[in-house]
Design a protein around this motif. Structure first.
Motif, mmCIF file in Angstrom:
data_model
loop_
_atom_site.group_PDB
_atom_site.id
_atom_site.type_symbol
_atom_site.label_atom_id
_atom_site.label_comp_id
_atom_site.label_asym_id
_atom_site.label_seq_id
_atom_site.Cartn_x
_atom_site.Cartn_y
_atom_site.Cartn_z
ATOM 1 N N GLU A 152 0.811 -1.217 0.000
ATOM 2 C CA GLU A 152 0.000 0.000 0.000
ATOM 3 C C GLU A 152 0.847 1.271 0.000
ATOM 4 N N LYS A 153 1.874 1.298 0.851
ATOM 5 C CA LYS A 153 2.640 2.528 1.040
ATOM 6 C C LYS A 153 4.083 2.441 0.558
ATOM 7 N N GLY A 154 4.588 1.227 0.429
ATOM 8 C CA GLY A 154 5.984 1.057 0.038
ATOM 9 C C GLY A 154 6.926 1.202 1.223
ATOM 10 N N PHE A 155 8.214 1.119 0.945
ATOM 11 C CA PHE A 155 9.238 1.314 1.970
ATOM 12 C C PHE A 155 9.476 2.807 2.186
ATOM 13 N N GLU A 156 9.691 3.201 3.424
ATOM 14 C CA GLU A 156 10.178 4.553 3.689
ATOM 15 C C GLU A 156 11.656 4.608 3.301
ATOM 16 N N VAL A 157 12.049 5.687 2.632
ATOM 17 C CA VAL A 157 13.431 5.836 2.165
ATOM 18 C C VAL A 157 14.131 6.879 3.024
ATOM 19 N N GLU A 158 15.223 6.484 3.672
ATOM 20 C CA GLU A 158 15.962 7.390 4.549
ATOM 21 C C GLU A 158 17.462 7.287 4.279
ATOM 22 N N ASN A 159 18.185 8.294 4.758
ATOM 23 C CA ASN A 159 19.661 8.299 4.741
ATOM 24 C C ASN A 159 20.239 8.059 3.345
ATOM 25 N N VAL A 160 19.684 8.717 2.344
ATOM 26 C CA VAL A 160 20.186 8.547 0.980
ATOM 27 C C VAL A 160 21.493 9.319 0.810
ATOM 28 N N LYS A 161 22.514 8.636 0.316
ATOM 29 C CA LYS A 161 23.820 9.261 0.097
ATOM 30 C C LYS A 161 24.361 8.848 -1.262
ATOM 31 N N VAL A 162 25.072 9.771 -1.898
ATOM 32 C CA VAL A 162 25.748 9.490 -3.166
ATOM 33 C C VAL A 162 27.224 9.829 -2.992
ATOM 34 N N TYR A 163 28.091 8.943 -3.412
ATOM 35 C CA TYR A 163 29.523 9.153 -3.213
ATOM 36 C C TYR A 163 30.299 8.362 -4.256
ATOM 37 N N GLU A 164 31.580 8.685 -4.378
ATOM 38 C CA GLU A 164 32.439 8.017 -5.352
ATOM 39 C C GLU A 164 33.458 7.134 -4.640
ATOM 40 N N LYS A 165 33.807 6.044 -5.301
ATOM 41 C CA LYS A 165 34.822 5.136 -4.775
ATOM 42 C C LYS A 165 35.866 4.853 -5.848
ATOM 43 N N ILE A 166 37.114 4.810 -5.415
ATOM 44 C CA ILE A 166 38.195 4.347 -6.284
ATOM 45 C C ILE A 166 38.313 2.840 -6.080
ATOM 46 N N ILE A 167 38.086 2.076 -7.133
ATOM 47 C CA ILE A 167 38.113 0.616 -7.040
ATOM 48 C C ILE A 167 39.368 0.088 -7.735
ATOM 49 N N PRO A 168 40.307 -0.471 -6.987
ATOM 50 C CA PRO A 168 41.503 -1.032 -7.623
ATOM 51 C C PRO A 168 41.176 -2.355 -8.302
ATOM 52 N N PRO A 169 41.945 -2.738 -9.297
ATOM 53 C CA PRO A 169 41.696 -4.036 -9.941
ATOM 54 C C PRO A 169 42.050 -5.174 -8.999
ATOM 55 N N PRO A 170 41.418 -6.316 -9.162
ATOM 56 C CA PRO A 170 41.776 -7.476 -8.341
ATOM 57 C C PRO A 170 43.080 -8.081 -8.842
ATOM 58 N N PRO A 171 43.781 -8.814 -7.990
ATOM 59 C CA PRO A 171 44.999 -9.495 -8.447
ATOM 60 C C PRO A 171 44.644 -10.632 -9.389
#
Length: 382
Positions: free
Chosen positions: A39-58
């Motif tokens: 009926e109402k769905g989930f309440e959405v809280e604490n939304v954040k957007v950020y960037e990450k540097i992802i190194p390649p795996p070995p």
């Protein structure tokens, strides 16, 4: 897993599949929760957007190859090792039973050539990953031995230039492709990825969501994509609530069953087994009827027999055949190999444990044995 059995709500939001564990509660309350979500769905809280540097795996070691082959290709451990053995014997990959991630200058040169021919030399970031220490890491990581792309390998097979001794089939190409991409990625630049996180709440329950939504700099992901993007979930930035497109209620646990990849990782983390024995350990448990593997996800499901045997071992024989005892016995073998202990001394310590087991008159006396103490490995290590 058994201790935490209860109701689980699985939901889909714009292609993202989530899981909310409710626990062992009444069915009426579960239906009420589902009704509120519909009926109402989930309440959405604490939304954040950020960037990450992802190194390649070995590049791959045996355990990580077995894990990815299970997760991505649904290959069993024994099947992966059999196919890798063929690729090794034909000279297409380096030795596939290794704990080392080391890359030699020859390997780095192969990556350079592949990236140069593909017009991606600007992404080339050479790495040796780790260096061999005397007595350790004698092998390299698992990598291609030549700058053949998977497509080139297929062309060679079609022309009859490979596969004379054995047939090269689709499964060989799939595993080679996995090894090839992982290795080339290990010699490329990092990726920059934008992530979004949020908390979805319903009544007194909540679930945290973190997903990648955009690749800013491709880097190694151009050849080895390890993230699945959910750009459609950016919608969470502008809403206070969101309704899932589908909901199902099942019985489950807040502790997931192990996959083959998890079992292999645990073997390595606990120091049990060698690269050459990981697959055998899994296969033995299947052959004895202790576990079965689900067909699609390769989840290890313990059988009634497996649970009963495990319970008996934990209760009565943990000090003899448990994880610690197995690891300590393997350490003893390592000491002999390293030259820090004479083989006769090691055999005498093992014999003392065997003699104690043979002379035990009851389960209670067996349970009192401690192989770690009898082997005196701590003293030996010093």
């Amino acid at each position: 897993y058994r201790e935490k059995l209860g109701y689980v709500v699985k939901f889909d939001i714009n292609g993202y599949t989530g899981r909310l564990y409710l626990g062992n509660i009444g069915r009426e309350y579960v239906e009420r929760i589902v009704s509120i979500i519909n009926e109402k769905g989930f309440e959405v809280e604490n939304v954040k957007v950020y960037e990450k540097i992802i190194p390649p795996p070995p590049p791959y070691t045996t355990d990580t190859l077995l894990s990815d082959a299970s997760n991505f290709l649904t290959f069993s451990a024994s099947k992966t090792m059999s196919i890798a053995q063929t690729l090794f014997e034909l000279g297409f990959i380096t030795y596939h039973r290794t704990d080392s991630t080391r890359v030699s200058p020859i390997g780095i040169a192969i990556a350079r050539e592949v990236l140069s021919r593909a017009g991606m030399i600007q992404q080339f970031t050479p790495r040796t990953w780790d260096r061999a220490i005397e007595g350790e890491n004698a092998h390299e990581a698992i990598r291609p031995t030549n700058p053949y792309t998977p497509d080139e390998l297929i062309e060679m097979a079609v022309r009859g230039e490979v596969g004379i001794i054995v047939n090269i089939g689709k499964e060989h190409i799939k595993l080679y492709d996995l090894i090839f991409r992982r290795f080339i990625a290990s010699q490329m630049s990092h990726a920059k990825i934008r992530f979004m996180s949020a908390t979805l709440k319903i009544d007194r329950y909540s679930v945290d969501v973190e997903v990648p939504v955009e690749i800013i700099e491709e880097g190694f992901t151009k050849v080895y994509r390890i993230v699945y993007l959910f750009p459609q979930l950016k919608e969470l930035l502008n809403v206070g609530s969101i309704k899932p497109s589908s909901i199902t209620v099942t019985k489950g646990s807040d502790r997931g069953l192990y996959r083959v990849s998890d079992l292999i990782r645990l073997l390595k983390e606990h120091g049990i087994g060698r690269p050459s024995t990981y697959a055998k350990a899994i296969d033995n448990n299947i052959r004895h009827g202790y576990i079965i593997l689900s067909k699609r996800k390769k989840v290890a499901i313990p059988t009634k027999l497996g649970i009963e045997v495990s319970d008996i071992i934990r209760e009565h024989f943990e000090n003899i055949v448990g994880a610690n005892a197995t690891r300590d016995l393997e350490k003893l073998i390592d000491y002999v190999e390293e030259g820090s202990m004479e083989i006769y001394e090691a055999l005498n310590r093992i014999k003392s444990v065997v003699d104690a087991i043979q002379s035990a008159t009851s389960i209670q006396s067996l349970a009192g044995l401690n192989t770690s103490t009898d082997l005196a490995l701590i003293t030996s290590a010093q």
